[in-house]
Motif scaffolding. Structure first.
Motif, PDB file in Angstrom:
ATOM      1  N   THR A   3       0.612  -1.223   0.039  1.00 41.19           N
ATOM      2  CA  THR A   3      -0.025  -0.082   0.039  1.00 41.19           C
ATOM      3  C   THR A   3       0.669   1.351  -0.057  1.00 41.19           C
ATOM      4  OG1 THR A   3      -1.715  -1.309   1.131  1.00 41.19           O
ATOM      5  CG2 THR A   3      -1.862   1.205   1.105  1.00 41.19           C
ATOM      6  N   PHE A  64       0.336   2.549   8.029  1.00 38.07           N
ATOM      7  CA  PHE A  64       0.137   1.576   7.299  1.00 38.07           C
ATOM      8  C   PHE A  64       0.160   0.225   8.234  1.00 38.07           C
ATOM      9  CE2 PHE A  64       1.428   4.672   4.074  1.00 38.07           C
ATOM     10  CZ  PHE A  64       0.318   4.426   3.108  1.00 38.07           C
ATOM     11  N   LYS A  70      -5.105   1.256   4.132  1.00 39.26           N
ATOM     12  CA  LYS A  70      -5.351   0.604   2.833  1.00 39.26           C
ATOM     13  C   LYS A  70      -6.575   1.264   2.122  1.00 39.26           C
ATOM     14  CE  LYS A  70      -5.210  -3.647   0.289  1.00 39.26           C
ATOM     15  NZ  LYS A  70      -4.692  -5.079   0.372  1.00 39.26           N
ATOM     16  N   ASN A  74      -6.711   3.434  -1.216  1.00 43.85           N
ATOM     17  CA  ASN A  74      -7.322   2.819  -2.322  1.00 43.85           C
ATOM     18  C   ASN A  74      -8.670   3.795  -2.901  1.00 43.85           C
ATOM     19  OD1 ASN A  74      -5.829   0.501  -2.861  1.00 43.85           O
ATOM     20  ND2 ASN A  74      -7.131  -0.575  -1.379  1.00 43.85           N
TER      21      ASN A  74
END
Length: 130
Positions: A3, A64, A70, A74
């Motif tokens: 990520t 993270f 994440k 995204n």
């Protein structure tokens, strides 16, 4: 792709493309697009650059270590892709006389993903207080 790397790479790609597409819109498309189309194209470039910078900043500031991080990344990566690039497609196809109407509903989906990303980011800031 991890990520953090996704955030850094896509932030860099989106920033690079925002500069290129912004210059393309300001020079090559100036005579080809209507004022309304040019304004829409510029909106796509601005949102793309804002979120490119945000992705790079977040890649150095998020831990993270939680699934939420994440989801935030995204949402911004896919929201920017759907929002800005559908606007480019709509403007360029309309200028060529063959408007790709199927892209019309894609823009608000991208915008919704951007809103979700910002809402999740806000939640990540205030959740530790409770």
């Amino acid at each position: 792709m991890e990520t953090i790397l996704l955030a850094q790479v896509m932030g860099g790609v989106y920033g690079l493309l925002a500069i290129i597409l912004g210059a393309f819109g300001a020079h090559a498309l100036k005579k080809k697009l209507t004022l309304e189309q040019l304004h829409s194209f510029e909106t796509g470039v601005k949102y793309q650059m804002y979120h490119a910078i945000l992705l790079v900043v977040l890649s150095y500031n998020l831990g993270f270590d939680q699934p939420l991080d994440k989801y935030i990344i995204n949402s911004f990566v896919f929201g920017t892709l759907l929002f800005s690039f559908s606007i480019y497609g709509l403007c360029l196809s309309a200028a060529n006389g063959k408007k790709l109407r199927f892209l019309g509903p894609v823009t608000p989906i991208g915008g919704l993903l951007l809103v979700v990303g910002w809402a999740l980011l806000l939640y990540s800031f205030i959740a530790p207080m409770f």
